[in-house]
Each structure stands twice: as C-alpha cells, then as structure tokens.
Scaffold this motif. Structure first.
Motif, PDB file in Angstrom:
ATOM      1  N   GLY A 177      33.552  40.549  36.130  1.00 49.83           N
ATOM      2  CA  GLY A 177      34.752  40.102  36.627  1.00 49.83           C
ATOM      3  C   GLY A 177      35.051  40.634  38.004  1.00 49.83           C
ATOM      4  O   GLY A 177      35.514  40.410  38.918  1.00 49.83           O
ATOM      5  N   SER A 178      34.436  41.843  38.385  1.00 50.76           N
ATOM      6  CA  SER A 178      34.777  42.485  39.446  1.00 50.76           C
ATOM      7  C   SER A 178      34.168  42.101  40.597  1.00 50.76           C
ATOM      8  O   SER A 178      34.804  41.988  41.916  1.00 50.76           O
ATOM      9  CB  SER A 178      34.516  44.121  39.152  1.00 50.76           C
ATOM     10  OG  SER A 178      35.388  44.739  38.449  1.00 50.76           O
ATOM     11  N   SER A 179      32.791  41.761  40.522  1.00 48.62           N
ATOM     12  CA  SER A 179      32.049  41.332  41.667  1.00 48.62           C
ATOM     13  C   SER A 179      31.839  39.778  41.352  1.00 48.62           C
ATOM     14  O   SER A 179      31.531  39.391  40.239  1.00 48.62           O
ATOM     15  CB  SER A 179      30.982  42.150  41.996  1.00 48.62           C
ATOM     16  OG  SER A 179      30.859  43.405  41.879  1.00 48.62           O
ATOM     17  N   GLY A 214      37.005  42.277  42.573  1.00 54.57           N
ATOM     18  CA  GLY A 214      36.806  43.203  43.445  1.00 54.57           C
ATOM     19  C   GLY A 214      36.387  43.167  44.944  1.00 54.57           C
ATOM     20  O   GLY A 214      36.514  43.806  45.721  1.00 54.57           O
ATOM     21  N   ASP A 215      35.690  41.773  45.218  1.00 55.10           N
ATOM     22  CA  ASP A 215      35.389  41.398  46.404  1.00 55.10           C
ATOM     23  C   ASP A 215      36.523  41.140  47.403  1.00 55.10           C
ATOM     24  O   ASP A 215      36.162  41.280  48.731  1.00 55.10           O
ATOM     25  CB  ASP A 215      34.466  40.344  46.401  1.00 55.10           C
ATOM     26  CG  ASP A 215      33.294  40.310  45.563  1.00 55.10           C
ATOM     27  OD1 ASP A 215      32.783  41.326  45.889  1.00 55.10           O
ATOM     28  OD2 ASP A 215      32.979  39.599  44.816  1.00 55.10           O
ATOM     29  N   LEU A 216      37.916  41.063  46.902  1.00 56.02           N
ATOM     30  CA  LEU A 216      38.906  40.854  47.774  1.00 56.02           C
ATOM     31  C   LEU A 216      39.924  42.192  47.779  1.00 56.02           C
ATOM     32  O   LEU A 216      41.001  42.197  48.276  1.00 56.02           O
ATOM     33  CB  LEU A 216      39.777  39.905  47.429  1.00 56.02           C
ATOM     34  CG  LEU A 216      39.007  38.549  47.534  1.00 56.02           C
ATOM     35  CD1 LEU A 216      39.648  37.373  46.759  1.00 56.02           C
ATOM     36  CD2 LEU A 216      38.536  38.201  49.013  1.00 56.02           C
ATOM     37  N   SER A 217      39.128  43.229  47.137  1.00 56.25           N
ATOM     38  CA  SER A 217      40.088  44.441  47.178  1.00 56.25           C
ATOM     39  C   SER A 217      40.240  45.028  48.594  1.00 56.25           C
ATOM     40  O   SER A 217      39.113  45.331  49.221  1.00 56.25           O
ATOM     41  CB  SER A 217      39.609  45.337  46.138  1.00 56.25           C
ATOM     42  OG  SER A 217      39.985  46.727  45.962  1.00 56.25           O
ATOM     43  N   PRO A 218      41.220  45.882  49.034  1.00 56.29           N
ATOM     44  CA  PRO A 218      42.487  45.905  48.147  1.00 56.29           C
ATOM     45  C   PRO A 218      43.294  44.596  48.433  1.00 56.29           C
ATOM     46  O   PRO A 218      43.379  43.626  49.017  1.00 56.29           O
ATOM     47  CB  PRO A 218      43.368  46.823  49.027  1.00 56.29           C
ATOM     48  CG  PRO A 218      42.921  46.874  50.404  1.00 56.29           C
ATOM     49  CD  PRO A 218      41.306  46.346  50.337  1.00 56.29           C
ATOM     50  N   TRP A 219      43.870  44.122  47.008  1.00 54.53           N
ATOM     51  CA  TRP A 219      44.348  42.785  46.851  1.00 54.53           C
ATOM     52  C   TRP A 219      45.725  42.553  47.832  1.00 54.53           C
ATOM     53  O   TRP A 219      46.249  43.650  47.769  1.00 54.53           O
ATOM     54  CB  TRP A 219      44.717  42.633  45.337  1.00 54.53           C
ATOM     55  CG  TRP A 219      43.736  42.476  44.492  1.00 54.53           C
ATOM     56  CD1 TRP A 219      42.370  42.546  44.674  1.00 54.53           C
ATOM     57  CD2 TRP A 219      43.895  42.546  42.735  1.00 54.53           C
ATOM     58  NE1 TRP A 219      41.636  42.341  43.617  1.00 54.53           N
ATOM     59  CE2 TRP A 219      42.545  42.103  42.309  1.00 54.53           C
ATOM     60  CE3 TRP A 219      44.771  42.344  42.028  1.00 54.53           C
ATOM     61  CZ2 TRP A 219      42.156  42.127  41.178  1.00 54.53           C
ATOM     62  CZ3 TRP A 219      44.343  42.368  40.525  1.00 54.53           C
ATOM     63  CH2 TRP A 219      43.381  42.152  40.236  1.00 54.53           C
ATOM     64  N   GLN A 220      45.784  41.445  48.150  1.00 57.42           N
ATOM     65  CA  GLN A 220      46.941  41.317  49.243  1.00 57.42           C
ATOM     66  C   GLN A 220      48.116  40.117  48.529  1.00 57.42           C
ATOM     67  O   GLN A 220      48.839  39.780  49.299  1.00 57.42           O
ATOM     68  CB  GLN A 220      46.329  40.299  50.425  1.00 57.42           C
ATOM     69  CG  GLN A 220      45.249  41.202  51.016  1.00 57.42           C
ATOM     70  CD  GLN A 220      45.710  42.500  51.472  1.00 57.42           C
ATOM     71  OE1 GLN A 220      46.696  42.655  52.176  1.00 57.42           O
ATOM     72  NE2 GLN A 220      45.076  43.726  51.221  1.00 57.42           N
ATOM     73  N   GLY A 221      48.017  40.052  47.346  1.00 52.45           N
ATOM     74  CA  GLY A 221      49.114  39.315  46.484  1.00 52.45           C
ATOM     75  C   GLY A 221      48.801  37.758  46.570  1.00 52.45           C
ATOM     76  O   GLY A 221      49.614  36.848  46.677  1.00 52.45           O
ATOM     77  N   CYS A 222      47.472  37.516  46.743  1.00 53.49           N
ATOM     78  CA  CYS A 222      47.053  36.280  46.852  1.00 53.49           C
ATOM     79  C   CYS A 222      46.133  35.882  45.564  1.00 53.49           C
ATOM     80  O   CYS A 222      45.423  34.796  45.591  1.00 53.49           O
ATOM     81  CB  CYS A 222      46.154  35.849  48.128  1.00 53.49           C
ATOM     82  SG  CYS A 222      46.926  36.288  49.539  1.00 53.49           S
ATOM     83  N   ASP A 223      46.843  36.089  44.617  1.00 54.88           N
ATOM     84  CA  ASP A 223      46.136  35.580  43.370  1.00 54.88           C
ATOM     85  C   ASP A 223      44.766  36.221  42.872  1.00 54.88           C
ATOM     86  O   ASP A 223      44.013  35.296  42.291  1.00 54.88           O
ATOM     87  CB  ASP A 223      46.426  34.091  42.943  1.00 54.88           C
ATOM     88  CG  ASP A 223      47.925  33.810  43.499  1.00 54.88           C
ATOM     89  OD1 ASP A 223      48.769  34.510  43.002  1.00 54.88           O
ATOM     90  OD2 ASP A 223      48.201  32.717  43.821  1.00 54.88           O
ATOM     91  N   GLU A 224      44.284  37.070  43.480  1.00 55.31           N
ATOM     92  CA  GLU A 224      43.009  37.615  43.525  1.00 55.31           C
ATOM     93  C   GLU A 224      42.549  37.963  41.945  1.00 55.31           C
ATOM     94  O   GLU A 224      41.479  37.828  41.684  1.00 55.31           O
ATOM     95  CB  GLU A 224      42.739  39.050  44.191  1.00 55.31           C
ATOM     96  CG  GLU A 224      42.862  38.630  45.803  1.00 55.31           C
ATOM     97  CD  GLU A 224      44.098  38.812  46.411  1.00 55.31           C
ATOM     98  OE1 GLU A 224      44.335  39.364  47.588  1.00 55.31           O
ATOM     99  OE2 GLU A 224      45.172  38.934  45.430  1.00 55.31           O
ATOM    100  N   TRP A 225      43.857  38.203  41.251  1.00 54.34           N
ATOM    101  CA  TRP A 225      43.582  38.510  39.630  1.00 54.34           C
ATOM    102  C   TRP A 225      42.830  37.260  38.921  1.00 54.34           C
ATOM    103  O   TRP A 225      42.286  37.676  37.909  1.00 54.34           O
ATOM    104  CB  TRP A 225      44.606  39.038  39.132  1.00 54.34           C
ATOM    105  CG  TRP A 225      45.713  38.101  38.992  1.00 54.34           C
ATOM    106  CD1 TRP A 225      46.918  37.656  40.034  1.00 54.34           C
ATOM    107  CD2 TRP A 225      46.295  36.941  37.989  1.00 54.34           C
ATOM    108  NE1 TRP A 225      47.542  36.905  39.722  1.00 54.34           N
ATOM    109  CE2 TRP A 225      47.243  36.265  38.483  1.00 54.34           C
ATOM    110  CE3 TRP A 225      45.539  36.633  36.918  1.00 54.34           C
ATOM    111  CZ2 TRP A 225      47.999  35.208  37.605  1.00 54.34           C
ATOM    112  CZ3 TRP A 225      46.089  35.617  35.842  1.00 54.34           C
ATOM    113  CH2 TRP A 225      47.163  35.120  36.546  1.00 54.34           C
TER     114      TRP A 225
END
Length: 261
Positions: A177-179, A214-225
């Motif tokens: 799930g990271s990449s 992980g491709d959007l890290s650092p997360w910006q609070g846009c529901d990357e989780w």
C-alpha cells in the motif's frame, strides 16, 4: 537460482542472481473488493475526523472495487517489497530514478517500465493476487485493522532491516500500500464478470495499480490514507513501482495452509 533463507525470522526465497527476496504465499480463497463492513469502517473514520475529511469522492468511486466476490488463489511467490533502485539496476544498469533518496528506495518506473518488464524473469501479480497478499487473511481496511492508517506506516526505503520487518504483514510482506504497484490487469472500473480464479483481466488500455500512500508523502490532509487500504484500486497514470511474482519452486513442500477471509 533460488536459495531458501530465513529473513526477519520468516522463511523466504532469494533469487540469487538479483538478490530479490520473495515470500511464499499459500493458496486459498478470499473475499475480494470493498465490503460493506469496510465502507462502514471508512464512514466511522470520517465521522470521527469531523470536517477534516470529505470522502464524498471516495464513496462515489467505491463501485470501482465492487461487487465483492470470492476468489480462489493458487500458491505463488511475491517479492517481500517493491523492487528497489539497486535491484532494478540488476536488469537495467543505466537506470536513474529522480524520485529515490537512495539505492535502497523503491524504484518508481516511468519511461523505463516496459524495458524492465521485458527484462524481468518474473511476471506482474494479478490484482487479485496483490489484494490477497495485502490482506494476509484479514477482512479489515488494512492488515492492521480498521483504524485510519498513519503516514508513519508508509515505507519507501528498505535499508533499515528493523523498520522493514516492522512493516510486514502476516505473510512477511512489507510496505503493501505504500507505493502504487502495477498489476497485470487492464483497468476496468468494477469487478463484474471478473474471473474467480485470480487470473488477470487482459486487453487494451492502462493497467491497474494498487496502493500509493507513499507517493503523496508528506500527506497534505487530502485523504491520502485511503491509498493504503487493501482494496483501493486505481488506473495507472504516470509512474509505478513493481513487486514481481514467480511460481513456487518445485522443490518446496506445500505444507503451508491457505489463508481464507
């Protein structure tokens, strides 16, 4: 070509020419796709987060990972983690990666993807195999449960063996799930009429990718989780990681018991 080893306390197969470590995934059946219970778990997270999360787009797109269906999976080997920059250079010596911090980082392929896939002596997982391996016998949002994943659960560099081992699921697979990892299937935005024996759906068009937190890290609070979830699927766009699979070597016993969900 294959050597059996113990890696992080678990049996593993090492592809000796490249050094890539694989785990054996036992065959079994599982329920593939976003279940009603998982959607309810996401709603519970949304309610707990209040106004911080707007998951309307996620729920509107949930049909892409439905209907849930039972899939039979045969045993296979899958890489312990996505191929690193150093591992890709075993097949593509001139490979350069603008995304990577070090040779131990996940390789994210763009223009070199087709060249790598032609050079690999392995194949891509079907997305059914990928999800089965990611779930590792669980029916929750991730193998860790139904809690919202944290960004510290993203793993992109495998130089630290202790951290890599801590990121493994029950099958000994790290960073699921990271990449965003490419699968063999062509992108079709639902599972209607999909095979029930984990074969990939083939055809023309972009392929499916799984993961990508992980491709959007650092997360910006846009529901990357949401990209960490076992059932999240999307369409290949720009770059991708590769976690290859291979047949179980014929000299291995088949004593493993299947995982069923």
């Amino acid at each position: 070509m294959w050597a059996q080893e113990i890696v992080a306390g678990r049996p593993a197969w090492r592809h000796t020419p490249s050094g890539v470590v694989f785990r054996a995934v036992p065959g079994g059946t599982f329920r593939m796709g976003l279940s009603d219970a998982e959607l309810d778990a996401v709603r519970a997270i949304e309610q707990a987060d209040g106004a911080d999360d707007d998951l309307e787009a996620f729920f509107a797109g949930a049909v892409q990972a439905r209907p849930v269906r039972e899939v039979q999976v045969e045993p296979f080997l899958i890489a312990r983690h996505p191929l690193t920059v150093a591992q890709v250079r075993h097949w593509l010596p001139e490979y350069e990666d603008s995304f990577a911090d070090s040779d131990a980082s996940t390789a994210r392929l763009e223009d070199d993807l087709d060249d790598l896939l032609k050079a690999l002596p392995f194949r891509l997982p079907s997305e059914a195999e990928w999800e089965y391996a990611a779930r590792a016998g669980t029916t929750t949002l991730t193998f860790r449960g139904d809690d919202r994943p944290d960004e510290d659960q993203v793993l992109d560099n495998f130089a630290d063996e202790e951290r890599t081992a801590a990121a493994e699921n029950a099958l000994g697979l790290a960073a699921m799930g990271s990449s965003n990892e490419i699968c063999a299937d062509v992108w079709i935005p639902h599972f209607t009429d999909a095979p029930t024996d984990a074969r990939p759906r083939t055809g023309d068009g972009p392929r499916v990718v799984r993961g990508g937190g992980g491709d959007l890290s650092p997360w910006q609070g846009c529901d990357e989780w949401l990209l960490q979830l076992s059932a999240t699927r999307s369409e290949f766009d720009m770059f991708t990681a590769v976690r290859p699979v291979a047949p179980v070597p014929t000299n291995q016993g088949h004593a493993e018991q299947g995982v069923s969900t």
